[in-house]
Design a protein around this motif. Structure first.
Motif, PDB file in Angstrom:
ATOM      1  N   ARG A   6       1.255  -0.394  -8.546  1.00  0.00           N
ATOM      2  CA  ARG A   6       2.355   0.556  -8.296  1.00  0.00           C
ATOM      3  C   ARG A   6       2.330   1.156  -6.866  1.00  0.00           C
ATOM      4  N   ASP A   7       1.174   1.491  -6.695  1.00  0.00           N
ATOM      5  CA  ASP A   7       0.831   2.305  -5.398  1.00  0.00           C
ATOM      6  C   ASP A   7       1.063   1.392  -4.167  1.00  0.00           C
ATOM      7  N   ASP A   8       0.473  -0.039  -4.160  1.00  0.00           N
ATOM      8  CA  ASP A   8       0.757  -0.799  -2.988  1.00  0.00           C
ATOM      9  C   ASP A   8       2.228  -1.236  -2.945  1.00  0.00           C
ATOM     10  N   SER A   9       2.910  -1.367  -4.136  1.00  0.00           N
ATOM     11  CA  SER A   9       4.172  -1.840  -4.105  1.00  0.00           C
ATOM     12  C   SER A   9       5.234  -0.771  -3.653  1.00  0.00           C
ATOM     13  N   ILE A  10       4.840   0.443  -3.931  1.00  0.00           N
ATOM     14  CA  ILE A  10       5.563   1.884  -3.489  1.00  0.00           C
ATOM     15  C   ILE A  10       5.370   1.851  -1.946  1.00  0.00           C
ATOM     16  N   ARG A  11       4.116   1.731  -1.326  1.00  0.00           N
ATOM     17  CA  ARG A  11       3.993   1.977  -0.145  1.00  0.00           C
ATOM     18  C   ARG A  11       4.932   0.676   0.674  1.00  0.00           C
ATOM     19  N   ARG A  12       4.914  -0.569   0.126  1.00  0.00           N
ATOM     20  CA  ARG A  12       5.478  -1.609   0.717  1.00  0.00           C
ATOM     21  C   ARG A  12       6.916  -1.353   0.993  1.00  0.00           C
ATOM     22  N   MET A  13       7.417  -0.927  -0.249  1.00  0.00           N
ATOM     23  CA  MET A  13       8.930  -0.752  -0.536  1.00  0.00           C
ATOM     24  C   MET A  13       9.493   0.460   0.613  1.00  0.00           C
ATOM     25  N   VAL A  14       8.474   1.615   0.651  1.00  0.00           N
ATOM     26  CA  VAL A  14       9.016   2.675   1.525  1.00  0.00           C
ATOM     27  C   VAL A  14       8.839   2.127   3.195  1.00  0.00           C
ATOM     28  N   ASN A  15       7.729   1.512   3.428  1.00  0.00           N
ATOM     29  CA  ASN A  15       7.462   0.737   4.542  1.00  0.00           C
ATOM     30  C   ASN A  15       8.802  -0.008   5.250  1.00  0.00           C
ATOM     31  N   GLU A  16       9.290  -0.738   4.073  1.00  0.00           N
ATOM     32  CA  GLU A  16      10.487  -1.591   4.481  1.00  0.00           C
ATOM     33  C   GLU A  16      11.725  -1.093   4.711  1.00  0.00           C
ATOM     34  N   ARG A  17      11.886   0.024   3.878  1.00  0.00           N
ATOM     35  CA  ARG A  17      13.022   1.003   3.934  1.00  0.00           C
ATOM     36  C   ARG A  17      12.923   1.525   5.509  1.00  0.00           C
ATOM     37  N   VAL A  18      11.654   2.390   5.895  1.00  0.00           N
ATOM     38  CA  VAL A  18      11.549   2.914   7.237  1.00  0.00           C
ATOM     39  C   VAL A  18      11.909   1.897   8.351  1.00  0.00           C
ATOM     40  N   ARG A  19      11.511   0.730   8.161  1.00  0.00           N
ATOM     41  CA  ARG A  19      11.666  -0.296   9.119  1.00  0.00           C
ATOM     42  C   ARG A  19      13.192  -0.467   9.417  1.00  0.00           C
ATOM     43  N   GLN A  20      13.874  -0.379   8.281  1.00  0.00           N
ATOM     44  CA  GLN A  20      15.426  -0.375   8.281  1.00  0.00           C
ATOM     45  C   GLN A  20      15.833   0.693   8.905  1.00  0.00           C
ATOM     46  N   ARG A  21      15.498   1.848   8.639  1.00  0.00           N
ATOM     47  CA  ARG A  21      15.996   3.218   8.909  1.00  0.00           C
ATOM     48  C   ARG A  21      15.043   3.985   9.779  1.00  0.00           C
ATOM     49  N   PRO A  22      14.705   3.929  10.912  1.00  0.00           N
ATOM     50  CA  PRO A  22      13.553   4.549  11.478  1.00  0.00           C
ATOM     51  C   PRO A  22      13.557   5.929  11.719  1.00  0.00           C
ATOM     52  N   GLU A  23      14.706   6.534  11.454  1.00  0.00           N
ATOM     53  CA  GLU A  23      15.027   8.012  11.218  1.00  0.00           C
ATOM     54  C   GLU A  23      14.386   8.701  10.118  1.00  0.00           C
ATOM     55  N   LEU A  24      13.922   7.600   9.032  1.00  0.00           N
ATOM     56  CA  LEU A  24      13.317   8.304   7.952  1.00  0.00           C
ATOM     57  C   LEU A  24      11.703   8.239   7.950  1.00  0.00           C
ATOM     58  N   GLU A  25      11.365   7.876   9.348  1.00  0.00           N
ATOM     59  CA  GLU A  25       9.826   7.841   9.397  1.00  0.00           C
ATOM     60  C   GLU A  25       9.177   9.393   8.948  1.00  0.00           C
ATOM     61  N   GLN A  26       9.817  10.430   9.435  1.00  0.00           N
ATOM     62  CA  GLN A  26       9.312  11.745   9.053  1.00  0.00           C
ATOM     63  C   GLN A  26       9.406  12.045   7.590  1.00  0.00           C
TER      64      GLN A  26
END
Length: 215
Positions: free
Chosen positions: A33-53
């Motif tokens: 789950r930890d790796d899966s969650i990191r990948r999921m969040v990273n993908e969303r941040v790539r799509q929405r850079p304003e979420l980086e913070q």
């Protein structure tokens, strides 16, 4: 929402279930789950850079949610977030948990569907807009009878100090586990899109009807 007819089979230890092909899995398994969650969040941040913070906040929140779900018996969680032309996405989820209970003497509670249904509370709406719950039994093809509740319910927010609730469309089906006294597979479908309650009841029923024990 006709796309739910396109099915994807998910298999876990002891069961399999078919979910809509467009849905995605929220991984709750400790080993992945930890790796899966990191990948999921990273993908969303790539799509929405304003979420980086907020990256670390999202990761920490989802890790806790996954850990809490696993501790409560969840084995699988499938989610949808679809846009059908409106401003607000249509969201929903189905979770499969293996759960059991014991009475005050430490004896396993009966997992007979009729016995379970008799202990589940019906709730009538006293006025328009109130929450409500119905109790019934259903027959799962290839599995057998199961107890079920469905309705519009106020669900407590886990760990909330103010005891707040979220109102949601909710269907819960209690399927007896063969050969395991007191154990049930709980298939729970929920959505906060209350205006589509009847459609979600149909979807959750269709998904639950594909549940099968394996092994």
């Amino acid at each position: 929402m006709a796309r739910y007819m396109e099915a994807l089979t998910v298999e876990r230890g002891g069961f399999r279930i078919k979910v809509p092909e467009s849905w995605w899995e929220f991984d709750v398994r400790p080993e992945s789950r930890d790796d899966s969650i990191r990948r999921m969040v990273n993908e969303r941040v790539r799509q929405r850079p304003e979420l980086e913070q907020y990256r670390d906040t999202y990761v920490d929140f989802l890790k806790k949610a996954a850990a809490d779900a696993w501790k409560s018996g969840a084995m699988y969680c499938g989610c949808m977030a679809e846009s059908f032309g409106g401003d607000t996405p249509i969201t929903g989820s189905v979770t499969v948990s293996l759960v059991g209970g014991r009475n005050e003497r430490g004896e396993p509670l009966s997992n007979d569907p009729a016995a379970i249904a008799s202990q589940l509370a019906v709730k009538e709406a006293k006025r328009e807009g109130d929450s409500w719950r119905k109790v019934t039994t259903v027959d799962i093809p290839g599995v057998g009878p199961a107890a079920r509740t469905y309705g519009i319910e106020d669900i407590p927010v886990p760990g909330d100090a103010l005891n707040r609730t979220i109102r949601a469309v909710l269907m819960q089906t209690y399927i007896p586990v063969p050969g395991q006294e007191g154990k049930v597979a709980l298939v729970a479908g929920s959505s906060q899109v209350l205006d589509l309650a009847d459609s979600f009841f149909d979807i959750f029923d269709a998904i639950t009807s594909t549940f099968r024990f394996t092994g």
